[in-house]
Design a protein around this motif. Structure first.
Motif, PDB file in Angstrom:
ATOM      1  N   SER A  58       3.958 -12.606  -0.606  1.00 45.28           N
ATOM      2  CA  SER A  58       2.756 -12.404  -1.405  1.00 45.28           C
ATOM      3  C   SER A  58       2.999 -11.292  -2.425  1.00 45.28           C
ATOM      4  O   SER A  58       3.959 -10.530  -2.309  1.00 45.28           O
ATOM      5  CB  SER A  58       1.559 -12.040  -0.527  1.00 45.28           C
ATOM      6  N   ARG A  59       2.107 -11.192  -3.377  1.00 41.17           N
ATOM      7  CA  ARG A  59       2.146 -10.073  -4.319  1.00 41.17           C
ATOM      8  C   ARG A  59       1.895  -8.819  -3.491  1.00 41.17           C
ATOM      9  O   ARG A  59       0.931  -8.746  -2.719  1.00 41.17           O
ATOM     10  CB  ARG A  59       1.058 -10.280  -5.371  1.00 41.17           C
ATOM     11  N   SER A  60       2.767  -7.838  -3.638  1.00 44.03           N
ATOM     12  CA  SER A  60       2.703  -6.664  -2.773  1.00 44.03           C
ATOM     13  C   SER A  60       2.850  -5.374  -3.574  1.00 44.03           C
ATOM     14  O   SER A  60       3.569  -5.339  -4.579  1.00 44.03           O
ATOM     15  CB  SER A  60       3.806  -6.734  -1.716  1.00 44.03           C
ATOM     16  N   PHE A  61       2.164  -4.337  -3.100  1.00 44.21           N
ATOM     17  CA  PHE A  61       2.140  -3.043  -3.771  1.00 44.21           C
ATOM     18  C   PHE A  61       2.384  -1.947  -2.750  1.00 44.21           C
ATOM     19  O   PHE A  61       1.915  -2.023  -1.615  1.00 44.21           O
ATOM     20  CB  PHE A  61       0.773  -2.775  -4.404  1.00 44.21           C
ATOM     21  N   LEU A  62       3.070  -0.903  -3.185  1.00 49.04           N
ATOM     22  CA  LEU A  62       3.223   0.323  -2.416  1.00 49.04           C
ATOM     23  C   LEU A  62       2.599   1.429  -3.257  1.00 49.04           C
ATOM     24  O   LEU A  62       3.081   1.733  -4.348  1.00 49.04           O
ATOM     25  CB  LEU A  62       4.702   0.602  -2.151  1.00 49.04           C
ATOM     26  N   LEU A  63       1.483   1.977  -2.779  1.00 51.41           N
ATOM     27  CA  LEU A  63       0.752   2.985  -3.546  1.00 51.41           C
ATOM     28  C   LEU A  63       1.370   4.366  -3.383  1.00 51.41           C
ATOM     29  O   LEU A  63       1.784   4.741  -2.290  1.00 51.41           O
ATOM     30  CB  LEU A  63      -0.708   3.062  -3.097  1.00 51.41           C
ATOM     31  N   ASP A  64       1.387   5.093  -4.469  1.00 56.32           N
ATOM     32  CA  ASP A  64       1.769   6.499  -4.461  1.00 56.32           C
ATOM     33  C   ASP A  64       0.487   7.263  -4.789  1.00 56.32           C
ATOM     34  O   ASP A  64       0.185   7.544  -5.939  1.00 56.32           O
ATOM     35  CB  ASP A  64       2.848   6.742  -5.513  1.00 56.32           C
ATOM     36  N   VAL A  65      -0.301   7.526  -3.766  1.00 53.49           N
ATOM     37  CA  VAL A  65      -1.599   8.164  -3.946  1.00 53.49           C
ATOM     38  C   VAL A  65      -1.401   9.541  -4.572  1.00 53.49           C
ATOM     39  O   VAL A  65      -0.497  10.278  -4.183  1.00 53.49           O
ATOM     40  CB  VAL A  65      -2.342   8.278  -2.595  1.00 53.49           C
ATOM     41  N   PRO A  66      -2.205   9.912  -5.569  1.00 53.86           N
ATOM     42  CA  PRO A  66      -2.042  11.214  -6.231  1.00 53.86           C
ATOM     43  C   PRO A  66      -1.972  12.359  -5.226  1.00 53.86           C
ATOM     44  O   PRO A  66      -2.796  12.462  -4.332  1.00 53.86           O
ATOM     45  CB  PRO A  66      -3.298  11.331  -7.104  1.00 53.86           C
ATOM     46  N   GLY A  67      -0.933  13.178  -5.413  1.00 53.65           N
ATOM     47  CA  GLY A  67      -0.732  14.305  -4.513  1.00 53.65           C
ATOM     48  C   GLY A  67       0.144  13.977  -3.321  1.00 53.65           C
ATOM     49  O   GLY A  67       0.533  14.868  -2.581  1.00 53.65           O
ATOM     50  N   PHE A  68       0.496  12.696  -3.097  1.00 52.42           N
ATOM     51  CA  PHE A  68       1.311  12.319  -1.953  1.00 52.42           C
ATOM     52  C   PHE A  68       2.807  12.357  -2.243  1.00 52.42           C
ATOM     53  O   PHE A  68       3.581  12.728  -1.412  1.00 52.42           O
ATOM     54  CB  PHE A  68       0.941  10.899  -1.490  1.00 52.42           C
TER      55      PHE A  68
END
Length: 133
Positions: A58-68
């Motif tokens: 599937s379309r997949s994302f790995l988030l880099d949350v601000p400050g992480f």
């Protein structure tokens, strides 16, 4: 896990809720809900293989949350769970634009759980890994 000819993830930046949010994106399969991974504090690298595995289906994302993790001159999201969850929920509404499989690890699981509770319309499944209460 990377094999010859396998597509790598691409980085993208999206401005949501007054913050720049970086994510890595890969894959895409019609009909399958997108997968969004929210890591614990400080690093994305340990979830790259999981991102690529999910991207095969599937379309997949790995988030880099601000400050992480990734550093860039930008407003940093306060490191409190409610503020982080609001940023993730705003990103889901702006970028994913459909219910997702939301998977969080460690502090990211706390963020995912709060975001799913506050905005259940953005999540079709929730995966929590090594989450503290």
């Amino acid at each position: 896990m990377r094999t010859a000819g396998q597509e790598r993830s691409a980085a993208r930046w999206d401005q949501v809720a007054g913050h720049w949010v970086r994510s890595l994106q890969t894959g895409g399969r019609p009909g399958a809900p997108p997968v969004v991974l929210v890591p614990g504090l400080g690093a994305l690298g340990y979830l790259i293989d999981i991102l690529e595995g999910c991207g095969a289906c599937s379309r997949s994302f790995l988030l880099d949350v601000p400050g992480f993790g990734h550093r860039r001159p930008r407003a940093v999201c306060p490191p409190r769970i409610p503020a982080l969850a609001e940023t993730v929920s705003a990103w889901l509404a702006a970028v994913a634009r459909e219910p997702v499989v939301l998977a969080g690890h460690s502090r990211g699981a706390q963020v995912a759980r709060r975001g799913a509770a506050d905005h259940p319309e953005t999540v079709c499944s929730l995966v929590l890994q090594r989450s503290l209460p």
